[in-house]
Design a protein around this motif. Structure first.
Motif, PDB file in Angstrom:
ATOM      1  N   GLU A   1       0.828  -1.212   0.000  1.00  0.00           N
ATOM      2  CA  GLU A   1       0.000   0.000   0.000  1.00  0.00           C
ATOM      3  C   GLU A   1       0.866   1.268   0.000  1.00  0.00           C
ATOM      4  OE1 GLU A   1       0.884  -1.048   4.201  1.00  0.00           O
ATOM      5  OE2 GLU A   1       0.127  -2.213   2.521  1.00  0.00           O
ATOM      6  N   ARG A   2       2.089   1.157   0.490  1.00  0.00           N
ATOM      7  CA  ARG A   2       2.995   2.309   0.503  1.00  0.00           C
ATOM      8  C   ARG A   2       3.288   2.804  -0.916  1.00  0.00           C
ATOM      9  NH1 ARG A   2       8.017   0.510   3.842  1.00  0.00           N
ATOM     10  NH2 ARG A   2       8.712   2.582   3.264  1.00  0.00           N
ATOM     11  N   LEU A   3       3.261   1.896  -1.877  1.00  0.00           N
ATOM     12  CA  LEU A   3       3.531   2.275  -3.268  1.00  0.00           C
ATOM     13  C   LEU A   3       2.462   3.226  -3.803  1.00  0.00           C
ATOM     14  CD1 LEU A   3       4.547  -1.260  -4.510  1.00  0.00           C
ATOM     15  CD2 LEU A   3       6.077   0.711  -4.293  1.00  0.00           C
ATOM     16  N   LEU A   4       1.232   3.004  -3.385  1.00  0.00           N
ATOM     17  CA  LEU A   4       0.126   3.818  -3.878  1.00  0.00           C
ATOM     18  C   LEU A   4       0.053   5.174  -3.187  1.00  0.00           C
ATOM     19  CD1 LEU A   4      -2.542   0.996  -4.081  1.00  0.00           C
ATOM     20  CD2 LEU A   4      -1.058   1.867  -5.898  1.00  0.00           C
ATOM     21  N   GLU A   5       0.760   5.316  -2.078  1.00  0.00           N
ATOM     22  CA  GLU A   5       0.773   6.584  -1.340  1.00  0.00           C
ATOM     23  C   GLU A   5       1.765   7.583  -1.929  1.00  0.00           C
ATOM     24  OE1 GLU A   5       1.773   5.216   2.556  1.00  0.00           O
ATOM     25  OE2 GLU A   5      -0.196   4.305   2.886  1.00  0.00           O
ATOM     26  N   GLN A   6       2.584   7.146  -2.866  1.00  0.00           N
ATOM     27  CA  GLN A   6       3.624   7.996  -3.440  1.00  0.00           C
ATOM     28  C   GLN A   6       3.065   8.856  -4.560  1.00  0.00           C
ATOM     29  OE1 GLN A   6       6.589   7.994  -1.845  1.00  0.00           O
ATOM     30  NE2 GLN A   6       5.565   6.501  -0.536  1.00  0.00           N
ATOM     31  N   LYS A   7       3.758   9.933  -4.847  1.00  0.00           N
ATOM     32  CA  LYS A   7       3.359  10.855  -5.906  1.00  0.00           C
ATOM     33  C   LYS A   7       3.457  10.168  -7.266  1.00  0.00           C
ATOM     34  CE  LYS A   7       4.443  15.445  -7.636  1.00  0.00           C
ATOM     35  NZ  LYS A   7       5.256  16.639  -7.428  1.00  0.00           N
ATOM     36  N   GLY A   8       2.395  10.223  -8.041  1.00  0.00           N
ATOM     37  CA  GLY A   8       2.395   9.615  -9.376  1.00  0.00           C
ATOM     38  C   GLY A   8       2.550   8.102  -9.304  1.00  0.00           C
ATOM     39  N   ASP A   9       2.970   7.525 -10.406  1.00  0.00           N
ATOM     40  CA  ASP A   9       3.143   6.067 -10.440  1.00  0.00           C
ATOM     41  C   ASP A   9       4.616   5.671 -10.516  1.00  0.00           C
ATOM     42  OD1 ASP A   9       3.723   6.841 -13.023  1.00  0.00           O
ATOM     43  OD2 ASP A   9       2.387   5.399 -13.976  1.00  0.00           O
ATOM     44  N   HIS A  10       5.516   6.600 -10.215  1.00  0.00           N
ATOM     45  CA  HIS A  10       6.948   6.332 -10.359  1.00  0.00           C
ATOM     46  C   HIS A  10       7.440   5.241  -9.409  1.00  0.00           C
ATOM     47  CE1 HIS A  10       7.046   9.772 -12.977  1.00  0.00           C
ATOM     48  NE2 HIS A  10       6.549  10.533 -12.025  1.00  0.00           N
ATOM     49  N   ALA A  11       7.048   5.295  -8.149  1.00  0.00           N
ATOM     50  CA  ALA A  11       7.475   4.264  -7.191  1.00  0.00           C
ATOM     51  C   ALA A  11       6.860   2.920  -7.554  1.00  0.00           C
ATOM     52  CB  ALA A  11       7.113   4.663  -5.763  1.00  0.00           C
ATOM     53  N   LEU A  12       5.612   2.929  -7.992  1.00  0.00           N
ATOM     54  CA  LEU A  12       4.951   1.690  -8.402  1.00  0.00           C
ATOM     55  C   LEU A  12       5.655   1.075  -9.608  1.00  0.00           C
ATOM     56  CD1 LEU A  12       2.678  -0.363  -8.096  1.00  0.00           C
ATOM     57  CD2 LEU A  12       1.213   1.175  -9.443  1.00  0.00           C
ATOM     58  N   ASP A  13       6.014   1.889 -10.589  1.00  0.00           N
ATOM     59  CA  ASP A  13       6.745   1.366 -11.752  1.00  0.00           C
ATOM     60  C   ASP A  13       8.112   0.821 -11.336  1.00  0.00           C
ATOM     61  OD1 ASP A  13       4.715   1.808 -13.527  1.00  0.00           O
ATOM     62  OD2 ASP A  13       5.641   3.526 -14.512  1.00  0.00           O
ATOM     63  N   ALA A  14       8.774   1.488 -10.396  1.00  0.00           N
ATOM     64  CA  ALA A  14      10.060   0.988  -9.898  1.00  0.00           C
ATOM     65  C   ALA A  14       9.869  -0.377  -9.243  1.00  0.00           C
ATOM     66  CB  ALA A  14      10.664   1.984  -8.914  1.00  0.00           C
ATOM     67  N   ALA A  15       8.807  -0.528  -8.457  1.00  0.00           N
ATOM     68  CA  ALA A  15       8.511  -1.813  -7.822  1.00  0.00           C
ATOM     69  C   ALA A  15       8.201  -2.878  -8.865  1.00  0.00           C
ATOM     70  CB  ALA A  15       7.343  -1.674  -6.846  1.00  0.00           C
ATOM     71  N   ARG A  16       7.480  -2.495  -9.893  1.00  0.00           N
ATOM     72  CA  ARG A  16       7.176  -3.453 -10.968  1.00  0.00           C
ATOM     73  C   ARG A  16       8.459  -3.991 -11.593  1.00  0.00           C
ATOM     74  NH1 ARG A  16       2.450   0.395 -13.203  1.00  0.00           N
ATOM     75  NH2 ARG A  16       0.661  -0.694 -12.291  1.00  0.00           N
ATOM     76  N   HIS A  17       9.425  -3.118 -11.809  1.00  0.00           N
ATOM     77  CA  HIS A  17      10.693  -3.571 -12.382  1.00  0.00           C
ATOM     78  C   HIS A  17      11.413  -4.534 -11.440  1.00  0.00           C
ATOM     79  CE1 HIS A  17      10.969  -1.531 -16.188  1.00  0.00           C
ATOM     80  NE2 HIS A  17      10.487  -0.447 -15.619  1.00  0.00           N
ATOM     81  N   ALA A  18      11.436  -4.205 -10.161  1.00  0.00           N
ATOM     82  CA  ALA A  18      12.108  -5.069  -9.187  1.00  0.00           C
ATOM     83  C   ALA A  18      11.410  -6.428  -9.087  1.00  0.00           C
ATOM     84  CB  ALA A  18      12.147  -4.391  -7.819  1.00  0.00           C
ATOM     85  N   VAL A  19      10.087  -6.426  -9.010  1.00  0.00           N
ATOM     86  CA  VAL A  19       9.330  -7.677  -8.880  1.00  0.00           C
ATOM     87  C   VAL A  19       9.427  -8.503 -10.156  1.00  0.00           C
ATOM     88  CG1 VAL A  19       7.005  -8.644  -8.589  1.00  0.00           C
ATOM     89  CG2 VAL A  19       7.810  -6.808  -7.073  1.00  0.00           C
ATOM     90  N   TYR A  20       9.390  -7.848 -11.302  1.00  0.00           N
ATOM     91  CA  TYR A  20       9.558  -8.590 -12.553  1.00  0.00           C
ATOM     92  C   TYR A  20      10.916  -9.292 -12.572  1.00  0.00           C
ATOM     93  CZ  TYR A  20       9.844  -9.797 -17.467  1.00  0.00           C
ATOM     94  OH  TYR A  20       9.989 -10.495 -18.636  1.00  0.00           O
ATOM     95  N   HIS A  21      11.950  -8.582 -12.182  1.00  0.00           N
ATOM     96  CA  HIS A  21      13.284  -9.182 -12.134  1.00  0.00           C
ATOM     97  C   HIS A  21      13.307 -10.366 -11.175  1.00  0.00           C
ATOM     98  CE1 HIS A  21      17.599  -9.612 -12.249  1.00  0.00           C
ATOM     99  NE2 HIS A  21      17.581  -9.591 -10.914  1.00  0.00           N
ATOM    100  N   LEU A  22      12.729 -10.187  -9.987  1.00  0.00           N
ATOM    101  CA  LEU A  22      12.704 -11.279  -9.010  1.00  0.00           C
ATOM    102  C   LEU A  22      11.934 -12.478  -9.526  1.00  0.00           C
ATOM    103  CD1 LEU A  22      12.168  -9.223  -5.742  1.00  0.00           C
ATOM    104  CD2 LEU A  22      14.110 -10.735  -6.234  1.00  0.00           C
ATOM    105  N   SER A  23      10.821 -12.238 -10.202  1.00  0.00           N
ATOM    106  CA  SER A  23       9.968 -13.346 -10.663  1.00  0.00           C
ATOM    107  C   SER A  23      10.558 -14.076 -11.872  1.00  0.00           C
ATOM    108  CB  SER A  23       8.558 -12.839 -10.993  1.00  0.00           C
ATOM    109  OG  SER A  23       8.583 -12.005 -12.143  1.00  0.00           O
ATOM    110  N   THR A  24      11.459 -13.443 -12.585  1.00  0.00           N
ATOM    111  CA  THR A  24      12.043 -14.089 -13.769  1.00  0.00           C
ATOM    112  C   THR A  24      13.484 -14.548 -13.558  1.00  0.00           C
ATOM    113  OG1 THR A  24      12.698 -11.943 -14.679  1.00  0.00           O
ATOM    114  CG2 THR A  24      10.561 -12.842 -15.384  1.00  0.00           C
ATOM    115  N   ASN A  25      14.055 -14.247 -12.402  1.00  0.00           N
ATOM    116  CA  ASN A  25      15.454 -14.602 -12.127  1.00  0.00           C
ATOM    117  C   ASN A  25      15.597 -15.267 -10.766  1.00  0.00           C
ATOM    118  OD1 ASN A  25      17.108 -13.275 -14.401  1.00  0.00           O
ATOM    119  ND2 ASN A  25      15.621 -11.724 -13.781  1.00  0.00           N
ATOM    120  N   ARG A  26      14.839 -16.284 -10.535  1.00  0.00           N
ATOM    121  CA  ARG A  26      14.918 -16.997  -9.252  1.00  0.00           C
ATOM    122  C   ARG A  26      16.195 -17.829  -9.202  1.00  0.00           C
ATOM    123  NH1 ARG A  26       9.496 -17.533  -6.687  1.00  0.00           N
ATOM    124  NH2 ARG A  26       8.210 -16.152  -7.923  1.00  0.00           N
ATOM    125  N   SER A  27      16.845 -17.779  -8.033  1.00  0.00           N
ATOM    126  CA  SER A  27      18.071 -18.564  -7.880  1.00  0.00           C
ATOM    127  C   SER A  27      17.783 -19.872  -7.189  1.00  0.00           C
ATOM    128  CB  SER A  27      19.109 -17.839  -7.035  1.00  0.00           C
ATOM    129  OG  SER A  27      19.059 -16.477  -7.174  1.00  0.00           O
TER     130      SER A  27
END
Length: 156
Positions: A130-156
């Motif tokens: 929910e903290r992502l939605l409290e941020q200005k615009g969608d910039h933090a949410l897009d940053a989280a999307r990039h991090a989660v996409y990386h985590l979901s496609t690069n599992r060790s």
């Protein structure tokens, strides 16, 4: 694994640190024009400010990977100076992180991969999402999307 996602912009840069299925940190780094008559000077100051903030986050959270949204020309509505400034910022960020944190993987990721329903479901399951939605615009949410996409496609 800890991943820092970055949605770069010379005026507003979104950041999100994802650690063990939770949003450990998120926000928007803002930079303002100071030298309106000096585009290059202004660009250097803004890139330096944003990079300094990002380096502090890298130092604090010690991510194994930093995922930066790729700069992709998105049509005729974008003007060249804006494109140039964002590209400059990405280069500044990458070179600074590499110089000071050599063990961190840096991934430049296409922004097209982050807009899908499955990814938004994964993000909604993160602790503190929910903290992502409290941020200005969608910039933090897009940053989280990039991090989660990386985590979901690069599992060790």
């Amino acid at each position: 694994m800890t991943v820092l996602g970055i949605d770069p912009g010379i005026a507003q840069t979104g950041i999100a640190v994802i650690h063990n299925s939770q949003v450990a940190a998120c926000g928007v780094i803002e930079s303002k024009f100071k030298n309106k008559g000096d585009i290059i000077g202004d660009l250097d100051e803004r890139a330096e400010h944003i990079t300094s903030e990002v380096l502090a986050i890298v130092e604090r959270y010690k991510p194994q990977a930093v995922v930066i949204e790729a700069f992709i020309f998105q049509g005729k509505n974008r003007q060249f100076p804006s494109n140039f400034k964002t590209s400059y910022l990405v280069g500044y960020l990458v070179s600074s992180i590499r110089a000071l944190h050599q063990g961190v993987s840096i991934i430049i990721q296409d922004n097209k991969v982050i807009h899908n329903t499955q990814l938004d479901i994964l993000i909604s399951r993160l602790e503190n999402s929910e903290r992502l939605l409290e941020q200005k615009g969608d910039h933090a949410l897009d940053a989280a999307r990039h991090a989660v996409y990386h985590l979901s496609t690069n599992r060790s």
